[in-house]
Design a protein around this motif. Structure first.
Motif, short mmCIF file in Angstrom:
data_model
loop_
_atom_site.label_atom_id
_atom_site.label_comp_id
_atom_site.label_asym_id
_atom_site.label_seq_id
_atom_site.Cartn_x
_atom_site.Cartn_y
_atom_site.Cartn_z
N HIS A 232 -2.13 -94.02 -10.97
CA HIS A 232 -1.54 -92.71 -10.71
C HIS A 232 -1.97 -92.18 -9.34
O HIS A 232 -3.15 -92.20 -9.00
N GLY A 233 -0.99 -91.75 -8.53
CA GLY A 233 -1.28 -91.16 -7.22
C GLY A 233 -1.47 -92.18 -6.11
O GLY A 233 -1.69 -91.81 -4.96
N VAL A 270 4.85 -93.99 -4.33
CA VAL A 270 3.58 -93.52 -4.89
C VAL A 270 3.79 -93.24 -6.38
O VAL A 270 4.69 -92.51 -6.77
N HIS A 271 2.93 -93.87 -7.18
CA HIS A 271 3.11 -93.75 -8.64
C HIS A 271 2.71 -92.36 -9.13
O HIS A 271 1.61 -91.87 -8.85
N ASP A 272 3.62 -91.74 -9.87
CA ASP A 272 3.32 -90.45 -10.50
C ASP A 272 3.52 -90.60 -12.01
O ASP A 272 4.62 -90.45 -12.52
N HIS A 274 2.61 -88.68 -14.24
CA HIS A 274 2.80 -87.40 -14.93
C HIS A 274 4.16 -86.75 -14.64
O HIS A 274 4.39 -85.60 -15.02
N ASP A 275 5.03 -87.49 -13.96
CA ASP A 275 6.36 -86.94 -13.65
C ASP A 275 7.11 -86.64 -14.95
O ASP A 275 7.36 -87.54 -15.74
N ARG A 300 3.57 -94.14 -17.76
CA ARG A 300 3.93 -92.73 -17.98
C ARG A 300 2.90 -92.09 -18.90
O ARG A 300 2.51 -92.68 -19.91
#
Lengths: 338, 624
Positions: A232-233, A270-272, A274-275, A300
Motif C-alpha cells: 500500500h502506498g 501507486v498501489h492504494d 484503501h481506495d 484491497r
C-alpha cells in the motif's frame, strides 16, 4: 492465570496433537505452519479462535489446530461460520476452503458471506484441481486441462477467485503463494487484523494430482519476474533487478522497463489498497501471467460495517427494553375465563 | 324494499350449536382479513372456533378468474370444536368464480350470499358460466340472497372523496358487517381491528367503518333476511387468559418461551417459503428477547448457519416447508453426527416438487424420519392443532437440548394458517429445560476434555462452551471415536456408533408419556392419527362412541420414537385404522415396527380430512 500478564504464544501452541495426514510434499504443510506462526504473533489465545472448514484436502485444516474446530459439509462452511459469528462475536472465526469447496459447490455461500461482510477470515487454497476425489478439474483449472473427468481436455472456462470476490463486494482481498513464506506471513497478519470478511487466495501446489500448477510463479529463479508484490502506498515495481514497473494507461496496465524511455518509479502505478472505488482492484485481480505479473499481497482493504455487528447492535438496542414473556404470550387481544 | 326507514322487519331468531361459514372472493378482495376478523369476533363472543384459510399460490391471479379465488372457512360453536367443519352452512361469494369454486362445499339449504354486482357477462364468462346461475335455477337447493354489494358500498361512501378502487376494496367489510349481523357477532371487536389497521389514515378508517356498519344496517333494515342466528358461548374452559392463535404464531411463541426458560438466545436461520415464512416474520420482530433472525441466501445456508450457532451455544432453529426440507437434509445429517441441538420446523405442504404451496398435506413424514443418507435417525414431533404447536415446539426444544440432537417439528399448512382459541400458559409454570453445558475445564481427568463422552441417562454429550480454555475440540462429519471424538475409520467403532445413534433416539421414549387413549384400551377399532388430522379423527371417534361402538382413538405426538406402549395397544383391537393426508406413511412406519392388523385410509387432496368420510371408514370396519 494472572489476568494482568498478557499471554504470549509460540507457533506450536496453535498445533493440535493430531497427526497431519496430507500427502508428503503438499503445499498445505507450509500454509499450516504459516498460520501457526501468524496466530502466535497475533497473540489471541487458541480458545478464543474457531476454525471452520468445508470438504476437501484443505478442509482437514481444523483438525491440526489447537483452537476450536468444525469440519462441516461440502461448500457450506461460510454459512456455518456466519451463524457461529452472529451468535458468538467474541470468537475470532477463520474459514479454510479450497477452489472446489468455495467456488463450485459453495459458490453461493461464498458470495453472500463476502457481500454481508461477516467478520470472518477466509483462506481459499487454490490448487486448480480436485485432490480428495483424486484428480478432476476444478472451477479454476485452465481451459483444455486433461484430467480423469476430461480426457479430451476441459471445455469449462475458469474464473478467478479474487475477481469473484470483488464482484461480491469483498472488503478485503489478498493473494499469496504457499512457498513464499514472507509474503504469506505478511498477508496472514493483514488478514487477522481486518475487520470484516478477509478473503485470501493462497496458490497451493497439489504435488499428486496437479504438480507444478504454479511453477512459473513459485520457482525461485522466476518468482521475482512473475509476481508483483503489492504494498500500500508504494509504486508497483517488480523483477529480480527491480527494474520493471506497472504503468496504468487509462484502465490498461502495462509492463514497462524502468530507465527506458525516460520512465522511472515515479511514473508507476501507486498501489492504494484503501481506495473505496473497486475499479483498480478489479484491474489488479484480472492481471495474470504471462502477459502481466501476478499480484500478491493485499489487493484491497476497505472498511464497511460488518453484518454480525449490525445484527447484534439491533438486538442490543431492542434489549434495552427487555421482552416481557407474559405480555408477549397474551397478545394484543385476549379474554379471561374465571 | 326501503332502506333506513323506521322499523326493522319482523324476523325469526334461531339458536344454533355450531355454524360453518366461508368467505370466498378474489385474492385481492380481503377474504382472509374478513374471515380472521370474524374469527376474532367469535372467540370474543365465547365460541370455540377452528379456521381453514384456503388461498391460491398466486399473489394476485387476474381478477375474476377461478385461479384467483381465495377462501376462509370458520367454524364456531357453543361446544368444543376440533375441525374447521365438513360442510359450509353459509357461503359468501363475492363473484361468479368464487361461487363456482366453492358451491360444492355448501350444504343443501345452506345460506348463499352473493355480490350480484359481480355477476356481469364478463364475470360469468371468466368463471366458466354459460348461463347466469342466479337466474337459471341451478341454485334452487340453497337459500339464495342476492346483495348489490358493490353498489351498496358506493352508496355508503357517496359523501367521501375515495376513488372507485378504494371504494371497491372496502366491500369485504360490508360482507363482514352483514355476516356479523346475521350471526350476532359484536362489531366493536372488528371496529378496534379496523382502527389499528388504518391508524394514521383517517379517511380510510372512516370509510371502512362506514362500510362495516353499512353491512350491519343492511341486514338489520332490509327485508331480505327473515331470520337471524344466535350461537351461544361455549362452556367456559379452564380458568385463565385466552387468545386466538395460528399455528405459525404458536411456533414462534413456543420458541421464545423455551428460549427464556433455557436462558439461551434464539438463532433462527430461514429462507422464505410458503407456508412457513410467517414464523420468520413473527420472530424478526422479537429482538428484545435476544432473537437473532438470519434470512439466509438459501435453505442450506439457513440450516448450516443455525448449526454453526448451535455449536456456539445458541438455541438454534431453522424453518421451512417440504422442498426446503429436502435441501436441508445433508446438514441435518451433520447435526446427527456432531450431536448438536437443532430444531427444524417443516410446515408441510402439497407435493411432490413445488406441488401445492398453499395447500396442506402430511407427506413429509418419511422424509423426516428417514430422508438422509445412511443410518441417520432424527427425533420427530408433530403438533395436532394450531394452539398445540406451542407445546410441540416447546417439547422439541426440551428434547433437542436435553439429548443434544436435532429434532424435527412436522407442522402443516392447515395448522400453520388455521386458528383457534388458546389458553395462554403462565410463564412461571413452564416445564424446565436443561442442557448438558460445560463451561470449565476444571475437574477434567487426565485425558482432558472428551467431547464424545456422554451422560448415561440422556446419552447426551457435553455442550462445551466455546471460548473456554481447555475445552478446545474438533467436531465434523467424519465418523467419531466414542469418547475422544477423534476421526475413526475403525469398523467396530463405526458399528457401535451407528447403533448408539439409534439408541439415542429410542432412549427419548423413556422421557415421554405413553399413549393417551380416548376411549377403552381395547375394542373393535383403534383410530391412530398424527398431526392435523387429530380433530377430524377425534370427532369421528367420539360420534362412534356416542353411538355405542367400541371405537377408540390414539393420537401420536412423537413419531420418532414411538410411545413404548403403542405395540401392545395396537394388538388390543380387532383392527386399526390409520387415516392420513398421504399414501399411508405412518401406516408403513407402524407396520414396520409392530405386528398388527390394520387399514390405511388416505386422501391427499390438499384439504383437511372430513369427519364424515372418517365416520364411514370406521363404520365399514365395525362388526356387523
Amino acid at each position: 492465570m494472572d489476568q494482568a500478564t498478557p499471554r504470549t504464544f509460540k507457533a506450536k501452541d496453535f498445533a493440535s496433537d493430531q497427526d497431519v495426514r496430507w500427502c508428503p510434499g503438499c503445499g498445505d504443510y507450509a500454509i499450516l505452519s504459516a498460520v501457526h506462526k501468524a496466530l502466535a504473533i497475533q497473540g489471541i489465545a487458541p480458545e478464543s479462535i474457531a476454525f471452520v472448514s468445508g470438504i476437501g484436502c484443505s478442509s482437514r485444516f481444523p483438525y491440526y489446530m489447537s483452537t476450536y474446530g468444525f469440519h462441516t459439509i461440502h461448500g457450506r462452511a461460510p454459512a456455518v461460520a456466519t451463524g457461529l459469528k452472529i451468535g458468538r462475536p467474541d470468537l475470532q472465526v477463520w474459514l479454510v476452503t479450497g477452489d472446489g469447496d468455495a467456488l463450485s459447490i459453495g459458490g453461493n455461500h461464498l458470495i453472500h458471506v463476502l457481500r454481508r461482510n461477516v467478520d470472518i477470515k477466509i483462506l481459499l487454497f487454490n490448487n486448480r484441481i480436485y485432490g480428495l476425489t483424486k484428480g478432476q478439474y476444478s472451477p479454476t483449472s485452465e481451459f483444455g486441462k486433461k484430467t480423469k473427468s476430461t480426457p479430451l481436455g476441459s471445455v469449462d472456462h475458469p474464473f478467478s477467485p479474487l475477481v469473484v470476490g470483488l464482484g461480491a463486494e469483498a472488503t478485503f482481498l489478498a493473494r499469496a503463494i504457499d512457498v513464499d513464506a514472507p509474503v504469506l506471513g505478511e498477508v496472514l497478519a493483514a488478514t487477522a487484523a481486518h475487520q470484516g470478511s478477509a478473503y485470501v487466495e493462497i496458490l497451493q501446489n497439489c504435488n499428486i494430482f496437479n504438480d507444478g500448477a504454479w511453477d512459473t510463479l513459485s520457482a525461485k529463479e522466476s518468482r521475482a519476474d512473475a509476481l508483483l508484490h503489492l504494498r500500500h502506498g508504494q509504486p508497483m515495481v517488480f523483477g529480480r533487478a527491480r527494474d520493471k514497473g506497472i504503468v496504468l494507461r487509462g484502465l490498461r496496465p502495462e509492463v514497462v522497463t524502468l530507465g527506458e524511455g525516460g520512465l522511472s518509479e515515479a511514473d508507476c502505478w501507486v498501489h492504494d489498497a484503501h481506495d473505496p472505488d473497486p475499479t483498480r482492484a478489479f484491474i489488479l485481480a484480472r492481471m495474470w501471467a504471462p502477459a502481466l505479473p501476478v499480484p500478491v499481497g493485499v489487493l484491497r482493504a476497505v472498511q464497511r460495517p460488518c453484518y454480525d455487528a449490525a445484527v447484534n447492535a439491533q438486538v442490543a438496542t431492542a434489549r434495552a427494553t427487555p421482552g416481557d414473556l407474559h405480555k408477549l404470550l397474551v397478545g394484543r387481544k385476549n379474554w379471561t375465563v374465571s | 324494499m326501503s332502506m333506513g326507514e323506521s322499523t326493522a322487519p319482523v324476523r325469526r331468531r334461531e339458536t344454533l350449536e355450531s355454524v360453518v361459514v366461508r368467505f370466498a372472493g378474489d385474492s385481492g378482495d380481503g377474504m382472509q382479513l374478513a374471515g380472521s376478523q370474524m374469527t376474532l369476533a367469535s372467540v370474543l363472543a365465547g365460541n370455540d372456533v377452528a379456521t381453514f384459510p384456503d388461498f391460491p399460490a398466486e399473489i394476485r391471479a387476474p381478477a375474476g378468474t377461478l385461479a384467483g379465488v381465495s377462501g376462509f372457512q370458520l367454524h364456531f360453536a357453543s361446544d368444543e370444536v376440533f375441525t374447521p367443519g365438513d360442510a359450509v352452512d353459509a357461503l359468501v361469494a363475492m363473484n361468479p368464480a368464487a361461487l363456482a369454486k366453492n358451491i360444492k362445499s355448501l350444504r343443501k339449504s345452506g345460506l348463499l350470499i352473493v355480490n350480484r354486482d359481480a355477476f356481469t357477462a364478463r364475470g360469468l364468462k371468466m368463471a366458466g358460466y354459460a348461463e347466469n346461475p342466479l337466474q337459471d335455477g341451478s341454485l334452487a337447493e340453497y337459500q339464495l340472497f342476492e346483495v348489490d354489494l358493490s353498489r351498496l358500498c358506493r352508496d355508503a361512501l357517496a359523501d367521501t372523496e375515495l376513488g372507485s378502487k378504494e371504494v371497491e376494496r372496502s366491500k369485504n367489510y360490508f360482507a363482514l358487517g352483514l355476516m356479523c349481523w346475521l350471526y350476532e357477532r359484536q362489531l366493536e371487536v372488528v371496529e378496534e381491528e379496523i382502527a389499528a389497521r388504518f391508524q394514521g389514515k383517517p379517511h380510510l378508517l372512516d370509510a371502512n367503518l362506514a362500510v362495516l356498519r353499512g353491512g350491519w344496517a343492511y341486514g338489520e333494515n332490509s327485508e331480505l333476511f327473515r331470520i337471524r342466528f344466535a350461537v351461544p358461548p361455549a362452556p367456559a374452559g379452564a380458568p385463565g387468559i385466552y387468545r386466538n392463535i395460528t399455528g405459525n404464531e404458536a411456533v414462534a411463541l413456543g420458541l421464545i418461551a423455551a428460549s427464556v426458560q433455557a436462558g439461551r438466545d434464539i438463532f433462527f436461520g430461514s429462507y422464505p417459503i410458503t407456508p412457513a415464512s410467517d414464523v420468520l416474520h413473527a420472530l424478526a420482530g422479537q429482538k428484545s428477547f435476544g432473537v437473532r433472525t438470519f434470512q439466509a441466501e438459501d435453505e442450506i445456508a439457513a440450516v448450516c448457519a443455525a448449526l454453526g450457532a448451535a455449536w456456539g451455544g445458541q438455541l438454534a432453529v431453522t424453518c421451512t416447508s417440504g422442498p426446503g426440507m429436502a435441501l436441508k437434509q445433508e446438514a441435518i445429517g451433520l447435526a446427527v453426527m456432531t450431536e448438536l441441538p437443532l430444531v427444524i420446523l417443516d410446515v408441510q405442504r402439497g407435493g411432490p416438487s413445488t406441488g401445492l404451496p398453499t395447500k396442506t398435506e402430511q407427506a413429509d413424514l418419511l422424509q423426516a424420519i428417514w430422508g438422509r443418507n445412511s443410518e441417520s435417525p432424527v427425533a420427530v414431533v408433530a403438533p395436532r392443532s394450531p394452539s398445540d404447536a406451542f407445546d410441540a415446539t416447546y417439547e422439541a426444544v426440551q428434547v433437542a437440548l436435553r439429548h443434544m440432537m436435532p429434532v424435527i417439528i412436522l407442522s402443516d399448512g392447515a395448522i400453520a394458517n388455521g386458528a383457534e382459541p388458546w389458553r395462554v400458559p403462565d410463564p412461571a409454570q413452564l416445564a424446565p429445560i436443561t442442557a448438558p453445558e460445560l463451561a470449565t475445564a476444571e475437574g477434567l481427568g487426565e485425558k482432558g476434555f472428551l467431547p464424545y463422552s456422554r451422560d448415561p441417562l440422556t446419552l447426551a454429550r457435553p455442550w462445551a462452551r466455546l471460548g473456554t480454555p481447555g475445552l478446545q475440540h474438533r467436531i465434523g462429519g467424519l465418523e467419531k471415536s466414542e469418547g475422544t471424538g477423534h476421526i475413526s475409520y475403525d469398523s467396530d467403532n463405526h458399528h457401535n456408533m451407528v447403533v448408539l445413534r439409534q439408541r439415542r433416539i429410542d432412549n427419548i421414549a423413556n422421557f415421554l408419556p405413553g399413549c393417551d387413549v380416548t376411549g377403552d384400551r381395547q375394542g373393535d377399532v383403534l383410530v391412530v392419527s398424527w398431526g392435523s388430522t387429530y380433530g377430524a379423527c377425534l370427532t369421528a371417534v367420539r360420534r362412534a362412541q356416542r353411538a355405542g361402538k367400541r371405537v377408540s382413538h390414539v393420537h401420536l405426538r412423537w413419531l420418532n420414537p414411538l410411545p413404548s406402549d403403542l405395540g401392545e395397544l395396537l394388538e388390543s383391537f380387532r383392527t386399526v385404522l390409520v387415516p392420513e393426508m398421504n399414501l399411508g406413511q405412518l401406516y408403513k412406519v407402524l407396520r414396520a415396527a409392530y405386528d398388527f392388523r390394520g387399514h390405511s385410509y388416505t386422501r391427499v387432496a390438499g384439504m383437511p380430512l372430513r369427519v364424515q368420510e372418517l365416520e364411514a371408514e370406521i363404520e365399514a370396519l365395525l362388526p356387523s
